[in-house]
Design an enzyme around this catalytic site. Sequence first.
Site, mmCIF file in Angstrom:
data_model
loop_
_atom_site.group_PDB
_atom_site.id
_atom_site.type_symbol
_atom_site.label_atom_id
_atom_site.label_comp_id
_atom_site.label_asym_id
_atom_site.label_seq_id
_atom_site.Cartn_x
_atom_site.Cartn_y
_atom_site.Cartn_z
ATOM 1 C CB VAL A 69 -0.950 0.009 1.223
ATOM 2 C CG1 VAL A 69 -1.705 1.336 1.294
ATOM 3 C CG2 VAL A 69 -1.934 -1.150 1.125
ATOM 4 C CB ALA B 248 4.755 2.575 1.280
ATOM 5 C CE LYS B 249 4.881 -1.796 8.194
ATOM 6 N NZ LYS B 249 5.692 -1.054 9.162
ATOM 7 N N GLY B 250 4.036 -2.925 3.278
ATOM 8 C CA GLY B 250 3.751 -4.107 2.481
ATOM 9 C C GLY B 250 3.683 -5.320 3.367
#
Length: 425
Positions: free
Chosen positions: A67, A112-114
């Site tokens: 994201v 962001a982050k994943g």
Amino acid sequence: MELSNAEAHLNGPLFRNAIQVVEEAAKIIDCDPNVLERLKRPRRSIIVSVPIRMDDYSVKVFQGFRVQYSATLGPFKGGVRYHQNVDLPEVVGLAALMTFKNSVLGLPLGGAKGGICVDPTKLSRTEKQNLTRRYTSEIAHFIGPTKDIPAPDVGTDPQTMAWMMDTYSQEQGGYSQPGVVTGKPIEIGGSLGRNHATGLGVVYVAEKAFEKKGMKMDGARIAIQGFGNVGSFAALFSYQRGAKIIAVSDVGGGIMNGDGLNIPELMDYIKTQKTVKGFPHSQNITNEELLELECDALFPCALEGQIDVHNAEKIKAKVIAEGANGPVTTAATKILHQRGIFIAPDVIANGGGVIVSYFEWVQDIMSFFWDEDEINKRLKGIITKAFEVGFKLHQEKNVDMRSAAMAVAVQRLEKAMLLRGLYPR
Ligand code: NAD
């Protein structure tokens, strides 16, 4: 906020809570309503299927996410989590939090982050490598040193980042691109000082908080919950500055010594014993008792939600520096603020890790690496500046420091969004 069915991923508890905090912060600085509306949604949410060959030759398909919440202040940046509970609503929440953290710290980075929904402890090394390489390949168009820079999080480590960097580099013609991820091993472009950065940042921030309260680190009596990466280094650097660490704890319970624990010896002790319990010249206490000790400062460096409405009235520390993420609940923050207890909030106090990740990216791009003194000096500069900016708003608006920090984050994003305008118009 009103959500359509297509926006179900914006309905997770973590994200809803983050948005509530943002809305309150927006009121403090009288944020432009159009900006606020844009701040409440991620820029891009990517879902990928990650099929891999298992050791028994079967094929398993995992679900992965990235994201990209905001690129207003710079390239997207945030960790990658491997955990069986990872889902899109959680990743959206974490990506939003990264955005506001990078903003309050004054870093030229978005958020962001994943993650991948997988229990990494059930995978062999080869399966984990296969998973990491395929996930990287699936998101390769969207990441890159000027686009989005992943980093380790729960369930991932420097080896995972080495595989991500190698996969991305191979797909970009085989040229090394160390700046695509941070948290890499030193040998392939990692930064010195990353391991202790978060604990050192907690201490720099606590020193600033002491200064504002007319206190000093030298001789201060400090209790620390959690003795892992953050807690142990926060203890060591405070000890080296003359503080008395009167109590520490881990998942098995705590220990105390009113005259102060010898932290270098304790760090050696846990290397073999794996727990702080049983350390010579200490008496046992529970984690609950540790939080309620008579002391100058408390560093909660373990888990979220440790200080809530049930124990907020019993806290006796004058200053709390949040090493962990969210160790003091929103309701407890209000109680402690009314009682005159100063909280240095997580977004600033535990920002040392992301600040040194930023340094790693900068060094990779320059292909020129700093020594540890340089890293520590620059870390101090950035984290204490973020503290000062937040503290100024805290005083001007007469709000608790957590609300002030979020307001600074929103204000910085607001200014940049208004300057950049809305594309195409
Ligand atoms: P870690 O796993 O190295 O250490 C965690 C410590 O907390 C261990 O000592 C563990 O025994 C203890 N603990 C676990 N459950 C506990 C419980 N119920 N009561 C008391 N102690 C308990 O983790 P870490 O890297 O030190 O991270 C600690 C916290 O800081 C986490 O909330 C993490 O998200 C946050 N954080 C870490 C970093 C970083 O750079 N490591 C950066 C920002 C925030």
